[in-house]
Design a protein around this motif. Structure first.
Motif, PDB file in Angstrom:
ATOM      1  N   VAL A 157      30.694  41.211  49.786  1.00 44.68           N
ATOM      2  CA  VAL A 157      31.783  40.423  49.212  1.00 44.68           C
ATOM      3  C   VAL A 157      33.110  40.944  49.751  1.00 44.68           C
ATOM      4  O   VAL A 157      33.343  42.157  49.781  1.00 44.68           O
ATOM      5  N   ALA A 158      33.978  40.021  50.174  1.00 49.19           N
ATOM      6  CA  ALA A 158      35.346  40.351  50.598  1.00 49.19           C
ATOM      7  C   ALA A 158      36.304  39.690  49.615  1.00 49.19           C
ATOM      8  O   ALA A 158      36.236  38.479  49.393  1.00 49.19           O
ATOM      9  N   VAL A 159      37.178  40.497  49.019  1.00 55.85           N
ATOM     10  CA  VAL A 159      38.105  40.017  47.995  1.00 55.85           C
ATOM     11  C   VAL A 159      39.473  39.788  48.627  1.00 55.85           C
ATOM     12  O   VAL A 159      40.042  40.699  49.234  1.00 55.85           O
ATOM     13  N   MET A 160      40.002  38.561  48.483  1.00 60.26           N
ATOM     14  CA  MET A 160      41.290  38.210  49.075  1.00 60.26           C
ATOM     15  C   MET A 160      42.366  38.053  48.005  1.00 60.26           C
ATOM     16  O   MET A 160      42.107  37.541  46.914  1.00 60.26           O
ATOM     17  N   TYR A 161      43.573  38.490  48.370  1.00 63.89           N
ATOM     18  CA  TYR A 161      44.735  38.286  47.502  1.00 63.89           C
ATOM     19  C   TYR A 161      45.949  37.995  48.377  1.00 63.89           C
ATOM     20  O   TYR A 161      46.306  38.790  49.250  1.00 63.89           O
ATOM     21  N   ALA A 182      29.202  46.153  40.151  1.00 64.10           N
ATOM     22  CA  ALA A 182      28.916  47.275  39.256  1.00 64.10           C
ATOM     23  C   ALA A 182      30.080  48.241  39.156  1.00 64.10           C
ATOM     24  O   ALA A 182      30.310  48.846  38.105  1.00 64.10           O
ATOM     25  N   ASN A 183      30.842  48.376  40.238  1.00 68.28           N
ATOM     26  CA  ASN A 183      31.910  49.371  40.258  1.00 68.28           C
ATOM     27  C   ASN A 183      33.070  48.901  41.138  1.00 68.28           C
ATOM     28  O   ASN A 183      33.295  49.440  42.231  1.00 68.28           O
ATOM     29  N   PRO A 184      33.827  47.887  40.707  1.00 65.82           N
ATOM     30  CA  PRO A 184      34.960  47.412  41.511  1.00 65.82           C
ATOM     31  C   PRO A 184      36.017  48.501  41.635  1.00 65.82           C
ATOM     32  O   PRO A 184      36.339  49.170  40.657  1.00 65.82           O
ATOM     33  N   SER A 185      36.556  48.669  42.849  1.00 63.73           N
ATOM     34  CA  SER A 185      37.537  49.733  43.068  1.00 63.73           C
ATOM     35  C   SER A 185      38.973  49.240  43.040  1.00 63.73           C
ATOM     36  O   SER A 185      39.834  49.873  42.431  1.00 63.73           O
ATOM     37  N   HIS A 186      39.253  48.160  43.737  1.00 59.71           N
ATOM     38  CA  HIS A 186      40.636  47.680  43.773  1.00 59.71           C
ATOM     39  C   HIS A 186      41.011  47.080  42.414  1.00 59.71           C
ATOM     40  O   HIS A 186      40.199  46.388  41.782  1.00 59.71           O
ATOM     41  N   TYR A 212      42.753  44.569  41.694  1.00 66.00           N
ATOM     42  CA  TYR A 212      42.623  43.109  41.691  1.00 66.00           C
ATOM     43  C   TYR A 212      41.167  42.691  41.570  1.00 66.00           C
ATOM     44  O   TYR A 212      40.844  41.732  40.854  1.00 66.00           O
ATOM     45  N   THR A 213      40.277  43.391  42.245  1.00 60.42           N
ATOM     46  CA  THR A 213      38.846  43.100  42.115  1.00 60.42           C
ATOM     47  C   THR A 213      38.402  43.279  40.670  1.00 60.42           C
ATOM     48  O   THR A 213      37.651  42.463  40.124  1.00 60.42           O
ATOM     49  N   GLU A 214      38.879  44.343  40.047  1.00 61.23           N
ATOM     50  CA  GLU A 214      38.528  44.592  38.641  1.00 61.23           C
ATOM     51  C   GLU A 214      39.066  43.484  37.747  1.00 61.23           C
ATOM     52  O   GLU A 214      38.401  43.052  36.791  1.00 61.23           O
ATOM     53  N   LEU A 215      40.258  43.002  38.059  1.00 62.34           N
ATOM     54  CA  LEU A 215      40.832  41.893  37.288  1.00 62.34           C
ATOM     55  C   LEU A 215      39.990  40.635  37.429  1.00 62.34           C
ATOM     56  O   LEU A 215      39.711  39.946  36.437  1.00 62.34           O
ATOM     57  N   LEU A 216      39.579  40.315  38.651  1.00 59.69           N
ATOM     58  CA  LEU A 216      38.768  39.126  38.891  1.00 59.69           C
ATOM     59  C   LEU A 216      37.461  39.178  38.111  1.00 59.69           C
ATOM     60  O   LEU A 216      37.086  38.226  37.420  1.00 59.69           O
ATOM     61  N   ILE A 217      36.752  40.298  38.227  1.00 51.82           N
ATOM     62  CA  ILE A 217      35.454  40.413  37.574  1.00 51.82           C
ATOM     63  C   ILE A 217      35.615  40.438  36.059  1.00 51.82           C
ATOM     64  O   ILE A 217      34.812  39.866  35.322  1.00 51.82           O
ATOM     65  N   GLY A 218      36.665  41.090  35.578  1.00 48.07           N
ATOM     66  CA  GLY A 218      36.903  41.117  34.142  1.00 48.07           C
ATOM     67  C   GLY A 218      37.285  39.765  33.572  1.00 48.07           C
ATOM     68  O   GLY A 218      37.124  39.511  32.376  1.00 48.07           O
ATOM     69  N   SER A 219      37.783  38.864  34.438  1.00 52.88           N
ATOM     70  CA  SER A 219      38.178  37.530  33.988  1.00 52.88           C
ATOM     71  C   SER A 219      37.018  36.545  33.970  1.00 52.88           C
ATOM     72  O   SER A 219      37.127  35.455  33.399  1.00 52.88           O
ATOM     73  N   ALA A 220      35.917  36.889  34.615  1.00 59.14           N
ATOM     74  CA  ALA A 220      34.777  35.982  34.692  1.00 59.14           C
ATOM     75  C   ALA A 220      34.035  35.941  33.366  1.00 59.14           C
ATOM     76  O   ALA A 220      33.824  36.980  32.722  1.00 59.14           O
ATOM     77  N   ILE A 260      42.797  40.674  52.713  1.00 64.60           N
ATOM     78  CA  ILE A 260      41.600  41.222  52.083  1.00 64.60           C
ATOM     79  C   ILE A 260      41.939  42.594  51.522  1.00 64.60           C
ATOM     80  O   ILE A 260      42.475  43.448  52.234  1.00 64.60           O
ATOM     81  N   VAL A 261      41.627  42.789  50.249  1.00 66.46           N
ATOM     82  CA  VAL A 261      41.956  44.062  49.597  1.00 66.46           C
ATOM     83  C   VAL A 261      40.732  44.936  49.370  1.00 66.46           C
ATOM     84  O   VAL A 261      40.865  46.138  49.128  1.00 66.46           O
ATOM     85  N   GLU A 262      39.542  44.344  49.457  1.00 66.44           N
ATOM     86  CA  GLU A 262      38.329  45.141  49.270  1.00 66.44           C
ATOM     87  C   GLU A 262      37.138  44.417  49.874  1.00 66.44           C
ATOM     88  O   GLU A 262      36.996  43.195  49.734  1.00 66.44           O
ATOM     89  N   ILE A 263      36.281  45.168  50.562  1.00 65.54           N
ATOM     90  CA  ILE A 263      35.007  44.657  51.081  1.00 65.54           C
ATOM     91  C   ILE A 263      33.928  45.670  50.745  1.00 65.54           C
ATOM     92  O   ILE A 263      34.093  46.869  51.019  1.00 65.54           O
ATOM     93  N   ALA A 264      32.848  45.195  50.161  1.00 63.35           N
ATOM     94  CA  ALA A 264      31.763  46.116  49.812  1.00 63.35           C
ATOM     95  C   ALA A 264      30.475  45.333  49.609  1.00 63.35           C
ATOM     96  O   ALA A 264      30.464  44.099  49.526  1.00 63.35           O
ATOM     97  N   ASP A 265      29.397  46.079  49.522  1.00 63.34           N
ATOM     98  CA  ASP A 265      28.119  45.509  49.152  1.00 63.34           C
ATOM     99  C   ASP A 265      28.238  44.810  47.797  1.00 63.34           C
ATOM    100  O   ASP A 265      28.981  45.253  46.916  1.00 63.34           O
ATOM    101  N   LYS A 266      27.488  43.734  47.626  1.00 65.09           N
ATOM    102  CA  LYS A 266      27.565  42.964  46.386  1.00 65.09           C
ATOM    103  C   LYS A 266      27.346  43.830  45.149  1.00 65.09           C
ATOM    104  O   LYS A 266      28.111  43.733  44.169  1.00 65.09           O
TER     105      LYS A 266
END
Length: 326
Positions: free
Chosen positions: A231-235, A250-254, A256-264, A239-245
Motif C-alpha cells: 500500500v502507498a499512502v498519498m497526501y 496493523a502498525n501504521p507509522s505516518h 496521516y496513515t494512522e488518521l486514514l485507518i482510524g477514520s475507516a 507519497i508519505v508511506e509505502i509498506a506491506d499491507k
C-alpha cells in the motif's frame, strides 16, 4: 532499483509530477499551478497489487492517468521493464500501450452506449490489428467467459447489462491485449457491496491465473486490505508511506496513515486507532504549506516539520516513510 527478492521491478516511478497551470485575465497569463502530483516515487513488481490510497483530491487518479500517457507529466521519470517511457516512439510506444491498460471507475460512462459489447471488447484488438477478424471474435468470446459473461450476450448494448456486468465488460476490454499492468481506477466504488465482492474475487483470480500486476487506486480501505500486497499512502500529491499491507494496517507509522485507518468504519475495537487530526481543513494543492504538507493537521508537528520537507526514505523494516518524528 530492485525488489526484495533481488529482481528488477516491472514499473519504476521516480519523482513524477503533474501540474496544471492556472490562467487568468484577457491575456490568459499563468498565475499559478495546481500541483496535483508533486514528486511521486514507487515501484510495481510483476504480478503484485500495489494500492494507492488517500483522501479525494490527493492525486491518485492523476498518477494513474499519467502512467498511461493520458496526461502529460510535468516532470519525473517512468521506467517500464528497464526502459524510460518518455523515450518511447513508434513501435515501442505502441507496445507500451498494449502492455499497460486501465479499468475505469464508472462502468456506466466508460462504455460507448452506441456500440455492441462485441465491438467494445474487440476495439483494442482492432486498433492493434491482432489476428484475423474471426480470431478477434473468438478472443472476445473467450474473454467474456473468463470474466463471467455469456458469449451469446456479445450482440447486446451496454445499457442491457447491470452495473457489475458492465464492469466485467470493462475488465474484459482491459485484458484483451494480455497486458502486464492494469491500472484499476476505483473499479468497484460505483457498485453495490455484494457486487464489489464478486468483482474483487474476479480480479484476484485473474491475477493468480495471468500474473498481471495491478496499480489499484481506491479510497476504500476495506477493499484495499483485501486485495493488496503493498500500500502507498498519498497526501497532497506526495507519497508519505509505502509498506506491506499487513504492516500498514496493523502498525501504521505516518500520522496521516494512522488518521486514514482510524477514520475507516470498523466493528473491531482493536482496529480503532486513537490518532486525531488537530485540524480537519485540507490545504489547497495550489498553495501547499511549507515543509511537511501534513503539518497543519498533525499534532506531532514541530518547527522542523514547518521548515523542512521530509523525504520518503527506506527504513530497516522495509517500510518507506516521509516523517521527521516516526
Amino acid at each position: 532499483m530492485q525488489t526484495a527478492d533481488g529482481s528488477a521491478p516491472l514499473l519504476t516511478v521516480n519523482g513524477l509530477k503533474v501540474h496544471f497551470a492556472i490562467r487568468k485575465g484577457v491575456l490568459n497569463r499563468v498565475v499559478g499551478a495546481v500541483r496535483a502530483v508533486d514528486g511521486v516515487s514507487f515501484s510495481l513488481r510483476r504480478g503484485e497489487t500495489l494500492s494507492l490510497v488517500g483522501e479525494s483530491g490527493c492525486g491518485k487518479s492523476t498518477t494513474g492517468l499519467a502512467l498511461l500517457g493520458l496526461l502529460k507529466p510535468t516532470g519525473g521519470q517512468v521506467e517500464f521493464d528497464g526502459q524510460t517511457v518518455r523515450d518511447f516512439r513508434g513501435a515501442a510506444l505502441k507496445s507500451y500501450r498494449k502492455r499497460v491498460q486501465i479499468i475505469f471507475q464508472d462502468p456506466f460512462s466508460s462504455l460507448n452506449p452506441r456500440h455492441r459489447v462485441r465491438d467494445i471488447i474487440r476495439a483494442p484488438l482492432d486498433i492493434h490489428q491482432v489476428g484475423t477478424r474471426a480470431e478477434r471474435d473468438a478472443r472476445v468470446a473467450e474473454l467474456m467467459e473468463r470474466v463471467g459473461l455469456r458469449p451469446d450476450q456479445a450482440n447486446n448494448f451496454a445499457h442491457q447489462f447491470s452495473g457489475g456486468q458492465r464492469q466485467r465488460i470493462g475488465i474484459a476490454r482491459a485484458l484483451a491485449l494480455n497486458p502486464d499492468i492494469i491500472v484499476c481506477d476505483e473499479p468497484v466504488s460505483a457498485l453495490d457491496v455484494s457486487v464489489q465482492a464478486q468483482i474483487l474475487n474476479l480480479l484476484s483470480d485473474l491475477q493468480r491465473d495471468l500474473g498481471v500486476a495491478f496499480l489499484f487506486i481506491s479510497h476504500d480501505l476495506g477493499v484495499v486490505e483485501y486485495l493488496s500486497h503493498r500500500v502507498a499512502v498519498m497526501y497532497l500529491g506526495k507519497i508519505v508511506e509505502i509498506a506491506d499491507k499487513t504492516a500498514i494496517f496493523a502498525n501504521p507509522s505516518h500520522p496521516y496513515t494512522e488518521l486514514l485507518i482510524g477514520s475507516a468504519p470498523s466493528l473491531d475495537p482493536r482496529n480503532r486507532h486513537q490518532f486525531k487530526a488537530s485540524n480537519d481543513d485540507i490545504p489547497s494543492a495550489t498553495n501547499k504549506p511549507s515543509g511537511c504538507s501534513f503539518h497543519t493537521r498533525c499534532p506531532l508537528a514541530t518547527d522542523a516539520c514547518r521548515e523542512s520537507e521530509p523525504q520518503l526514505s527506506l527504513r530497516d523494516d522495509g517500510r518507506s516513510l516521509a516523517c521527521h518524528h516516526r
